[in-house]
Design a protein around this motif. Structure first.
Motif, PDB file in Angstrom:
ATOM      1  N   GLN A  51      17.671  20.044  75.564  1.00 15.11           N
ATOM      2  CA  GLN A  51      18.464  20.766  74.788  1.00 15.11           C
ATOM      3  C   GLN A  51      18.520  22.308  75.269  1.00 15.11           C
ATOM      4  O   GLN A  51      19.601  22.897  75.203  1.00 15.11           O
ATOM      5  N   THR A  65      18.603  13.205  66.141  1.00 15.42           N
ATOM      6  CA  THR A  65      17.413  13.864  65.562  1.00 15.42           C
ATOM      7  C   THR A  65      16.195  12.946  65.782  1.00 15.42           C
ATOM      8  O   THR A  65      16.048  11.996  66.296  1.00 15.42           O
ATOM      9  N   LYS A  94      16.910  19.103  63.583  1.00 16.24           N
ATOM     10  CA  LYS A  94      16.787  18.439  64.523  1.00 16.24           C
ATOM     11  C   LYS A  94      15.477  17.525  64.869  1.00 16.24           C
ATOM     12  O   LYS A  94      15.202  16.466  65.020  1.00 16.24           O
TER      13      LYS A  94
END
Length: 119
Positions: A51, A65, A94
């Protein structure tokens, strides 16, 4: 999950999470007990790294998630708890975690209280 949702479940064996660029985001549910957190914590770190790289380099990873359920006898035996809290704070909504303790005899620290269930 909702009623009639399809889920995949793995118990034991090799643990890895290797999403490819362009893959659809996935919803992961990770369940750990005691030292079994080790491979799942590695997955959490990998997801956070992907990410972070996505924001900087556009690597094509789309974060879904992650819900971690982690059980131990007491909060002192919850390995990586501060790191996990840090990941939850870095990726609100998340990455989430519920800690469960089965034999807690002392007061649970305020930082962990909202995330702990059990005795």
């Amino acid at each position: 999950c909702t009623l009639d949702s399809e889920v995949a479940l793995r118990v034991g064996g090799d643990f890895f999470f290797d999403p490819q660029p362009g893959d659809s985001p996935v919803k992961l549910v990770l369940i750990a007990g005691g030292v079994g957190i080790n491979p799942l914590f590695s997955m959490l770190l990998h997801i956070a790294d992907l990410q972070g790289n996505q924001e900087g380099k556009g690597n094509g990873y789309k974060m879904g998630t992650v819900k971690l359920y982690y059980s131990a006898k007491n909060t002192s035996e919850l390995l990586f708890k501060k790191n996990i809290l840090g990941l939850m704070n870095a990726f609100p909504g998340k990455i989430t975690c519920r800690f469960h303790v089965t034999q807690q005899s002392s007061q649970i620290c305020k930082e962990l209280q909202p995330h702990v269930t059990g005795k």
